[in-house]
Design a protein around this motif. Structure first.
Motif, PDB file in Angstrom:
ATOM      1  N   ASN A  91       0.795  -1.230   0.000  1.00 41.25           N
ATOM      2  CA  ASN A  91       0.000   0.000   0.000  1.00 41.25           C
ATOM      3  C   ASN A  91       0.826   1.278   0.000  1.00 41.25           C
ATOM      4  O   ASN A  91       0.365   2.314  -0.480  1.00 41.25           O
ATOM      5  N   ASP A  92       2.033   1.225   0.557  1.00 40.36           N
ATOM      6  CA  ASP A  92       2.826   2.451   0.700  1.00 40.36           C
ATOM      7  C   ASP A  92       4.306   2.125   0.620  1.00 40.36           C
ATOM      8  O   ASP A  92       5.038   2.209   1.611  1.00 40.36           O
ATOM      9  N   ASP A  93       4.746   1.775  -0.563  1.00 39.85           N
ATOM     10  CA  ASP A  93       6.150   1.394  -0.742  1.00 39.85           C
ATOM     11  C   ASP A  93       7.088   2.554  -0.434  1.00 39.85           C
ATOM     12  O   ASP A  93       8.133   2.367   0.205  1.00 39.85           O
ATOM     13  N   ASP A  94       6.735   3.773  -0.864  1.00 34.95           N
ATOM     14  CA  ASP A  94       7.596   4.935  -0.598  1.00 34.95           C
ATOM     15  C   ASP A  94       7.691   5.223   0.894  1.00 34.95           C
ATOM     16  O   ASP A  94       8.776   5.544   1.409  1.00 34.95           O
ATOM     17  N   GLY A  95       6.584   5.131   1.585  1.00 35.24           N
ATOM     18  CA  GLY A  95       6.596   5.364   3.025  1.00 35.24           C
ATOM     19  C   GLY A  95       7.445   4.337   3.759  1.00 35.24           C
ATOM     20  O   GLY A  95       8.171   4.673   4.706  1.00 35.24           O
ATOM     21  N   GLU A  96       7.373   3.086   3.324  1.00 36.60           N
ATOM     22  CA  GLU A  96       8.188   2.038   3.937  1.00 36.60           C
ATOM     23  C   GLU A  96       9.671   2.254   3.650  1.00 36.60           C
ATOM     24  O   GLU A  96      10.519   1.965   4.495  1.00 36.60           O
ATOM     25  N   HIS A  97       9.966   2.772   2.467  1.00 40.35           N
ATOM     26  CA  HIS A  97      11.356   3.096   2.136  1.00 40.35           C
ATOM     27  C   HIS A  97      11.883   4.182   3.064  1.00 40.35           C
ATOM     28  O   HIS A  97      12.993   4.100   3.587  1.00 40.35           O
ATOM     29  N   ARG A  98      11.088   5.224   3.280  1.00 43.18           N
ATOM     30  CA  ARG A  98      11.507   6.304   4.180  1.00 43.18           C
ATOM     31  C   ARG A  98      11.687   5.792   5.612  1.00 43.18           C
ATOM     32  O   ARG A  98      12.612   6.195   6.314  1.00 43.18           O
ATOM     33  N   GLU A  99      10.815   4.904   6.004  1.00 43.06           N
ATOM     34  CA  GLU A  99      10.886   4.341   7.360  1.00 43.06           C
ATOM     35  C   GLU A  99      12.172   3.544   7.551  1.00 43.06           C
ATOM     36  O   GLU A  99      12.858   3.666   8.576  1.00 43.06           O
ATOM     37  N   LEU A 100      12.503   2.732   6.542  1.00 50.21           N
ATOM     38  CA  LEU A 100      13.723   1.930   6.629  1.00 50.21           C
ATOM     39  C   LEU A 100      14.958   2.814   6.574  1.00 50.21           C
ATOM     40  O   LEU A 100      15.928   2.599   7.324  1.00 50.21           O
ATOM     41  N   ALA A 101      14.936   3.817   5.710  1.00 51.35           N
ATOM     42  CA  ALA A 101      16.068   4.744   5.621  1.00 51.35           C
ATOM     43  C   ALA A 101      16.271   5.482   6.941  1.00 51.35           C
ATOM     44  O   ALA A 101      17.413   5.715   7.371  1.00 51.35           O
ATOM     45  N   ALA A 102      15.183   5.854   7.608  1.00 54.01           N
ATOM     46  CA  ALA A 102      15.287   6.542   8.894  1.00 54.01           C
ATOM     47  C   ALA A 102      15.938   5.654   9.944  1.00 54.01           C
ATOM     48  O   ALA A 102      16.704   6.126  10.792  1.00 54.01           O
ATOM     49  N   ILE A 103      15.655   4.352   9.883  1.00 54.07           N
ATOM     50  CA  ILE A 103      16.277   3.408  10.827  1.00 54.07           C
ATOM     51  C   ILE A 103      17.789   3.389  10.636  1.00 54.07           C
ATOM     52  O   ILE A 103      18.563   3.449  11.603  1.00 54.07           O
ATOM     53  N   TYR A 104      18.233   3.341   9.367  1.00 55.94           N
ATOM     54  CA  TYR A 104      19.668   3.304   9.093  1.00 55.94           C
ATOM     55  C   TYR A 104      20.328   4.626   9.452  1.00 55.94           C
ATOM     56  O   TYR A 104      21.477   4.647   9.918  1.00 55.94           O
ATOM     57  N   ALA A 105      19.614   5.723   9.234  1.00 54.37           N
ATOM     58  CA  ALA A 105      20.162   7.031   9.581  1.00 54.37           C
ATOM     59  C   ALA A 105      20.364   7.149  11.087  1.00 54.37           C
ATOM     60  O   ALA A 105      21.365   7.701  11.564  1.00 54.37           O
ATOM     61  N   LYS A 106      19.436   6.608  11.863  1.00 51.03           N
ATOM     62  CA  LYS A 106      19.560   6.642  13.322  1.00 51.03           C
ATOM     63  C   LYS A 106      20.727   5.798  13.805  1.00 51.03           C
ATOM     64  O   LYS A 106      21.268   6.048  14.880  1.00 51.03           O
ATOM     65  N   ARG A 107      21.111   4.834  12.991  1.00 50.01           N
ATOM     66  CA  ARG A 107      22.259   3.989  13.357  1.00 50.01           C
ATOM     67  C   ARG A 107      23.588   4.617  12.967  1.00 50.01           C
ATOM     68  O   ARG A 107      24.637   4.030  13.226  1.00 50.01           O
ATOM     69  N   GLY A 108      23.533   5.766  12.307  1.00 47.26           N
ATOM     70  CA  GLY A 108      24.767   6.489  12.022  1.00 47.26           C
ATOM     71  C   GLY A 108      25.100   6.719  10.572  1.00 47.26           C
ATOM     72  O   GLY A 108      26.100   7.381  10.265  1.00 47.26           O
ATOM     73  N   LEU A 109      24.293   6.202   9.646  1.00 51.34           N
ATOM     74  CA  LEU A 109      24.575   6.418   8.232  1.00 51.34           C
ATOM     75  C   LEU A 109      24.164   7.836   7.817  1.00 51.34           C
ATOM     76  O   LEU A 109      23.213   8.404   8.349  1.00 51.34           O
ATOM     77  N   ASP A 110      24.901   8.365   6.857  1.00 52.74           N
ATOM     78  CA  ASP A 110      24.506   9.629   6.243  1.00 52.74           C
ATOM     79  C   ASP A 110      23.116   9.453   5.624  1.00 52.74           C
ATOM     80  O   ASP A 110      22.821   8.403   5.046  1.00 52.74           O
ATOM     81  N   PRO A 111      22.213  10.440   5.770  1.00 51.30           N
ATOM     82  CA  PRO A 111      20.842  10.295   5.258  1.00 51.30           C
ATOM     83  C   PRO A 111      20.769   9.857   3.799  1.00 51.30           C
ATOM     84  O   PRO A 111      19.933   9.013   3.429  1.00 51.30           O
ATOM     85  N   ASN A 112      21.626  10.422   2.945  1.00 47.39           N
ATOM     86  CA  ASN A 112      21.614  10.024   1.537  1.00 47.39           C
ATOM     87  C   ASN A 112      22.036   8.569   1.362  1.00 47.39           C
ATOM     88  O   ASN A 112      21.437   7.809   0.592  1.00 47.39           O
TER      89      ASN A 112
END
Length: 235
Positions: A91-112
């Motif tokens: 239903n929301d592939d883009d939203g799930e992508h943002r959610e997963l990216a936010a998890i990695y960003a919180k772990r220390g990865l650069d947002p891009n």
């Protein structure tokens, strides 16, 4: 040539190890306590052995059934979460992508970079990526009800058989001392081995299981003696 890590992690053993250790511990402790309680009530040798056998069978079945129900409940929860995540991805592939990216960003990865990693992982296996990094569900740690039930039931049986063997071989006048001593030794070894297999402190693991084993056997033997005196068991 690819490098091979010498660091052997033990977390993958946690599910079956917990069930096996708990099963063997309960098998030794509950059966030893049971026969000590019955023996302290001045029951006959045959009655002690029969009580121990009944405890072995009932305990093995109870441990297996309880572990199966408990772990199956966990497996059902994991399945429901995965189904919900699968629906979200549809239903929301883009939203799930943002959610997963936010998890990695919180772990220390650069947002891009986090966004690129999320996109690449989702293109490979979106559900697996979200199950692992959002829900914490992995193939190594996923609930396995049948495996846990078998490990628990069989280990209880094996543990319970040891004090029963002592009961069968020991003379009646030495039964209480021999069952208590051998069970305590077995519990100590089990605690140390379990701690070693899990990478924990062996002395602490052995002491913890020994202390509670002595307490359980002592209390049960005391209760058996009191009940035997009050009701005249064996008299």
């Amino acid at each position: 040539m690819p490098l091979q890590s010498s660091d052997k992690h033990r977390i993958g053993r946690s599910g079956w190890l917990r069930a096996a250790v708990l099963g063997a511990d309960d098998g030794i402790l509950s059966t030893a306590s049971l026969v000590l309680g019955v023996a302290s009530a001045q029951a006959t040798h045959t009655a002690i052995l029969v009580a121990g056998m009944a405890g072995l069978v009932a305990g093995s079945m109870s441990m297996a059934a309880g572990e199966y129900v408990s772990v199956h409940s966990q497996a059902d929860t994991e399945k429901a979460e995965l189904n919900r995540e699968r629906q979200h991805l549809r239903n929301d592939d883009d939203g799930e992508h943002r959610e997963l990216a936010a998890i990695y960003a919180k772990r220390g990865l650069d947002p891009n970079l986090a966004s690129q990693v999320a996109a690449q992982l989702m293109s490979h296996n979106a559900l697996d990526a979200h199950a692992r990094d959002e829900l914490g569900i992995t193939e190594t740690l996923k609930a396995r009800p049948l495996q846990a039930a078998l490990a628990s039931g069989l280990s209880f049986f094996a543990g319970a058989a040891l004090p029963l063997l002592v009961v069968a071989l020991a003379p009646t006048e030495m039964l209480i001392v021999l069952v208590a001593a051998t069970s305590l030794i077995l519990l100590t070894l089990l605690g140390g081995l379990a701690a070693y297999a899990g990478g924990a402190n062996m002395v602490r693991g052995a002491w913890r299981i020994s202390f509670w084993g002595m307490l359980a056997m002592g209390v049960t033997a005391g209760v058996g003696k009191i009940v035997g005196s009050v009701f005249g068991v064996g008299g």
